[in-house]
Design a protein around this motif. Structure first.
Motif, PDB file in Angstrom:
ATOM      1  N   UNK A 233       0.839  -1.205   0.000  1.00 41.99           N
ATOM      2  CA  UNK A 233       0.000   0.000   0.000  1.00 41.99           C
ATOM      3  C   UNK A 233       0.871   1.251   0.000  1.00 41.99           C
ATOM      4  N   UNK A 234       1.949   1.244   0.781  1.00 37.09           N
ATOM      5  CA  UNK A 234       2.858   2.392   0.801  1.00 37.09           C
ATOM      6  C   UNK A 234       3.526   2.583  -0.555  1.00 37.09           C
ATOM      7  N   UNK A 235       3.903   1.487  -1.217  1.00 37.18           N
ATOM      8  CA  UNK A 235       4.483   1.597  -2.544  1.00 37.18           C
ATOM      9  C   UNK A 235       3.524   2.203  -3.548  1.00 37.18           C
ATOM     10  N   UNK A 236       2.246   1.815  -3.486  1.00 32.07           N
ATOM     11  CA  UNK A 236       1.244   2.398  -4.372  1.00 32.07           C
ATOM     12  C   UNK A 236       1.082   3.885  -4.099  1.00 32.07           C
ATOM     13  N   UNK A 237       1.065   4.268  -2.824  1.00 29.48           N
ATOM     14  CA  UNK A 237       0.984   5.688  -2.477  1.00 29.48           C
ATOM     15  C   UNK A 237       2.203   6.441  -2.998  1.00 29.48           C
ATOM     16  N   UNK A 238       3.383   5.809  -2.923  1.00 30.64           N
ATOM     17  CA  UNK A 238       4.585   6.451  -3.435  1.00 30.64           C
ATOM     18  C   UNK A 238       4.523   6.687  -4.936  1.00 30.64           C
ATOM     19  N   UNK A 239       3.978   5.749  -5.690  1.00 32.43           N
ATOM     20  CA  UNK A 239       3.842   5.926  -7.136  1.00 32.43           C
ATOM     21  C   UNK A 239       2.919   7.108  -7.439  1.00 32.43           C
ATOM     22  N   UNK A 240       1.775   7.192  -6.754  1.00 30.58           N
ATOM     23  CA  UNK A 240       0.847   8.292  -7.000  1.00 30.58           C
ATOM     24  C   UNK A 240       1.455   9.626  -6.578  1.00 30.58           C
ATOM     25  N   UNK A 241       2.192   9.641  -5.473  1.00 29.25           N
ATOM     26  CA  UNK A 241       2.869  10.877  -5.053  1.00 29.25           C
ATOM     27  C   UNK A 241       3.891  11.325  -6.095  1.00 29.25           C
ATOM     28  N   UNK A 242       4.646  10.382  -6.633  1.00 27.98           N
ATOM     29  CA  UNK A 242       5.638  10.734  -7.647  1.00 27.98           C
ATOM     30  C   UNK A 242       4.972  11.335  -8.882  1.00 27.98           C
ATOM     31  N   UNK A 243       3.854  10.754  -9.312  1.00 26.24           N
ATOM     32  CA  UNK A 243       3.144  11.292 -10.469  1.00 26.24           C
ATOM     33  C   UNK A 243       2.585  12.678 -10.187  1.00 26.24           C
ATOM     34  N   UNK A 244       2.140  12.913  -8.949  1.00 25.06           N
ATOM     35  CA  UNK A 244       1.583  14.215  -8.600  1.00 25.06           C
ATOM     36  C   UNK A 244       2.675  15.275  -8.465  1.00 25.06           C
ATOM     37  N   UNK A 245       3.815  14.913  -7.874  1.00 24.30           N
ATOM     38  CA  UNK A 245       4.911  15.866  -7.692  1.00 24.30           C
ATOM     39  C   UNK A 245       5.667  16.140  -8.990  1.00 24.30           C
ATOM     40  N   UNK A 246       5.731  15.121  -9.877  1.00 23.21           N
ATOM     41  CA  UNK A 246       6.477  15.178 -11.138  1.00 23.21           C
ATOM     42  C   UNK A 246       7.994  15.201 -10.928  1.00 23.21           C
ATOM     43  N   UNK A 247       8.430  15.232  -9.687  1.00 18.93           N
ATOM     44  CA  UNK A 247       9.857  15.138  -9.379  1.00 18.93           C
ATOM     45  C   UNK A 247       9.993  14.612  -7.962  1.00 18.93           C
ATOM     46  N   UNK A 248      10.884  13.646  -7.767  1.00 20.96           N
ATOM     47  CA  UNK A 248      11.088  13.066  -6.441  1.00 20.96           C
ATOM     48  C   UNK A 248      12.461  13.480  -5.930  1.00 20.96           C
ATOM     49  N   UNK A 249      12.508  13.871  -4.666  1.00 18.84           N
ATOM     50  CA  UNK A 249      13.760  14.274  -4.016  1.00 18.84           C
ATOM     51  C   UNK A 249      13.873  13.523  -2.695  1.00 18.84           C
ATOM     52  N   UNK A 250      15.095  13.207  -2.245  1.00 14.76           N
ATOM     53  CA  UNK A 250      15.253  12.399  -1.031  1.00 14.76           C
ATOM     54  C   UNK A 250      14.704  13.049   0.230  1.00 14.76           C
ATOM     55  N   UNK A 251      14.792  14.368   0.334  1.00 10.49           N
ATOM     56  CA  UNK A 251      14.414  15.024   1.587  1.00 10.49           C
ATOM     57  C   UNK A 251      12.934  14.868   1.914  1.00 10.49           C
ATOM     58  N   UNK A 252      12.108  14.598   0.921  1.00 12.11           N
ATOM     59  CA  UNK A 252      10.683  14.429   1.216  1.00 12.11           C
ATOM     60  C   UNK A 252      10.421  13.161   2.010  1.00 12.11           C
ATOM     61  N   UNK A 253      11.195  12.107   1.753  1.00  8.32           N
ATOM     62  CA  UNK A 253      10.959  10.802   2.381  1.00  8.32           C
ATOM     63  C   UNK A 253      11.815  10.667   3.641  1.00  8.32           C
ATOM     64  N   UNK A 254      11.568  11.534   4.586  1.00  4.32           N
ATOM     65  CA  UNK A 254      12.346  11.574   5.825  1.00  4.32           C
ATOM     66  C   UNK A 254      11.513  11.018   6.974  1.00  4.32           C
ATOM     67  N   UNK A 255      12.092  11.061   8.172  1.00  5.90           N
ATOM     68  CA  UNK A 255      11.377  10.585   9.353  1.00  5.90           C
ATOM     69  C   UNK A 255      10.112  11.392   9.608  1.00  5.90           C
ATOM     70  N   UNK A 256      10.131  12.688   9.267  1.00  8.36           N
ATOM     71  CA  UNK A 256       8.941  13.497   9.463  1.00  8.36           C
ATOM     72  C   UNK A 256       7.736  12.970   8.711  1.00  8.36           C
ATOM     73  N   UNK A 257       7.965  12.387   7.530  1.00  8.89           N
ATOM     74  CA  UNK A 257       6.848  11.823   6.767  1.00  8.89           C
ATOM     75  C   UNK A 257       6.255  10.616   7.491  1.00  8.89           C
ATOM     76  N   UNK A 258       7.096   9.772   8.079  1.00  7.08           N
ATOM     77  CA  UNK A 258       6.583   8.637   8.855  1.00  7.08           C
ATOM     78  C   UNK A 258       5.773   9.099  10.051  1.00  7.08           C
TER      79      UNK A 258
END
Length: 372
Positions: A233-258
Motif C-alpha cells: 500500500x505504501x508503494x502504491x501511495x509512493x507511485x501516486x505521489x511521484x506522479x503528482x509531484x512530477x519530481x522526487x527528491x530524497x528530503x521528502x521521504x524523511x522521518x517526518x513523513x513517517x
C-alpha cells in the motif's frame, strides 16, 4: 433482502459521484491538494492495517513510499530499463512488497516499540541510499518522474488534447481520476481484508497474542504478512505521489513523513479505513492551505519570511499535534469513534427508534410480605 440493506450502498454511490465533480469546478491548486490527500490516504490505510489492526508499530513507512516512488521513476525512466509506465507502476508496488518481505521475518518476531526502532533504521538507511546512489536516484537533486501512459492515454498535459463538457483536462484533472480509481481499489480491498478471516486473526493478535495463539493463529506468519501488505500500500501511495509531484527528491521521504502518517491513523482512529482517510486529508491539506493563506492568518508568517515568526508548515504541525493531544484525551478511538458515538446518540433521540432489549428478562418482582 430488506429495504435497509438495499439502500445501504446509496451513500457510497453518492460520495463517488460527488468526488467525480471537482475537476469541472476547481482549479489546479485544489486538485493538487486532493491528489496529495488521496495518495496519503492510500498509504495511511496500509499503515492502519499494520498498526491499527495488527497492533504493530512502524516508523519506516516513509521508506516504502520512497521505494514505490523511486522504483517507478527508475523502471520507467532513463537511466533505467525504460519499461512501459503502466508496467513500471505495477512492478514498483511489487518491489515495495518484496522489500517488505525481506524485512518481514523481523516484523514477524519483534513487536511494539522494538519494531518501531527497527523500522526507524530503514528510514535512515533509505535516506542515505537515496543521497548516494546517484545513478538510480539522482542524488540530492532527485529525478524527474516520467508521466504515466495507459493504452496510449497520457496522464499529463502533453499529448492528445482532452476536453470534457467544455473543460480542458490537463495533468491534474487526469491524475484526479487515476487517484480516485486507486483509492477506491485500496478502500474496498482493505475493508474486505478487515472483514475476512485473516483480518479477524490480525485483530485477535492485537487484542491478545496469547489468546490468538491458543485459537490456532500463526502469530509470526500473520504479522509478517501484514507488514508485506502494508508495504505494498505504501508503494502504491509512493507511485501516486511521484506522479503528482512530477519530481522526487530524497528530503521528502524523511522521518517526518513517517510521523505524519502515524498522526493520520491516530487522528482518524486505529483500524478504521474511513477514519484513517479523514485523518490523512486533515494532515495533508492543513499545511498546504496554511501556506496559501499565510498572509491572512494571525501569528503565521508568509513562506520565506525571515522575521522569526512561525512558518505555515510549522504552524500546521503545531495544530495537528494539538489535535492529537485532544483526540487522545477526549476520543481515544479517533474521529471514527467520535462519529460513531454521535450517530448513536442521534439515533437514540429520534422518536420511534426501538430501544435495545436487555439480554435477559427481568426477574419477577417478589410479593410484599404482610406482617400481622
Amino acid at each position: 433482502m430488506s429495504d435497509r440493506s438495499r439502500l445501504r450502498p446509496a451513500p457510497t454511490v453518492l460520495v463517488a459521484l460527488l468526488l467525480c465533480v471537482p475537476p469541472f469546478y476547481l482549479d489546479a491548486f485544489w486538485l493538487r491538494i486532493g491528489l496529495f490527500s488521496l495518495a496519503a490516504a492510500i498509504g495511511a490505510i496500509g499503515l492502519t492495517l499494520l498498526s491499527g489492526t495488527a497492533g504493530q508499530l512502524s516508523l519506516g513507512h516513509a521508506f516504502f513510499l520512497a521505494v514505490g516512488a523511486y522504483g517507478y521513476t527508475w523502471l520507467a525512466g532513463e537511466p533505467g530499463p525504460g519499461l512501459p509506465t503502466a508496467l513500471a507502476a505495477v512492478l514498483a508496488v511489487l518491489l515495495a512488497g518484496a522489500v517488505g518481505g525481506l524485512f518481514s521475518p523481523v516484523a514477524g518476531r519483534v513487536r511494539g516499540i522494538y519494531l518501531g526502532v527497527a523500522t526507524l533504521a530503514l528510514v535512515f538507511l533509505g535516506h542515505h541510499l537515496l543521497l548516494t546512489a546517484d545513478s538510480v536516484t539522482g542524488g540530492f537533486n532527485g529525478r524527474s518522474v516520467p508521466p504515466l501512459t495507459v493504452g496510449g492515454f497520457g496522464f499529463t498535459t502533453g499529448g492528445p488534447e482532452l476536453v470534457v463538457l467544455g473543460v480542458p483536462f490537463g495533468a491534474e484533472e487526469r491524475l484526479w481520476y487515476l487517484g480516485l480509481a486507486l483509492f477506491a481499489l485500496t478502500w474496498f480491498t482493505a475493508r474486505g481484508l478487515l472483514r475476512s478471516r485473516p483480518g479477524r486473526a490480525l485483530a485477535a493478535l492485537r487484542d491478545s497474542e496469547t489468546a490468538a495463539a491458543v485459537m490456532g493463529v500463526d502469530v509470526a506468519r500473520h504479522r509478517a504478512a501484514a507488514f508485506v501488505v502494508s508495504s505494498m500500500y505504501a508503494g502504491l501511495a509512493g507511485v501516486l505521489l511521484a506522479l503528482a509531484f512530477r519530481r522526487v527528491v530524497p528530503d521528502y521521504f524523511s522521518l517526518g513523513l513517517s510521523v505524519d502518517y502515524l498522526a493520520m491513523i491516530v487522528l482518524g482512529g486505529l483500524g478504521s479505513v474511513a477514519g484513517t482517510t479523514a485523518g490523512a486529508v486533515f494532515v495533508t491539506a492543513l499545511p498546504l492551505l496554511m501556506t496559501r493563506y499565510a498572509d491572512q492568518l494571525p501569528l503565521v508568517a508568509a513562506p520565506g519570511a525571515t522575521d522569526g515568526a512561525v512558518g505555515p508548515t510549522e504552524a500546521a504541525r503545531y495544530l495537528y499535534g494539538a489535535a492529537i493531544v485532544v483526540v487522545l484525551l477526549c476520543a481515544p478511538d479517533g474521529l471514527h469513534g467520535l462519529t460513531r458515538r454521535l450517530r448513536d446518540r442521534v439515533r437514540r433521540r429520534k422518536p420511534g427508534t426501538p430501544t435495545r432489549q436487555p439480554a435477559y428478562p427481568a426477574a419477577p418482582a417478589r410479593p410484599k410480605e404482610h406482617t400481622p
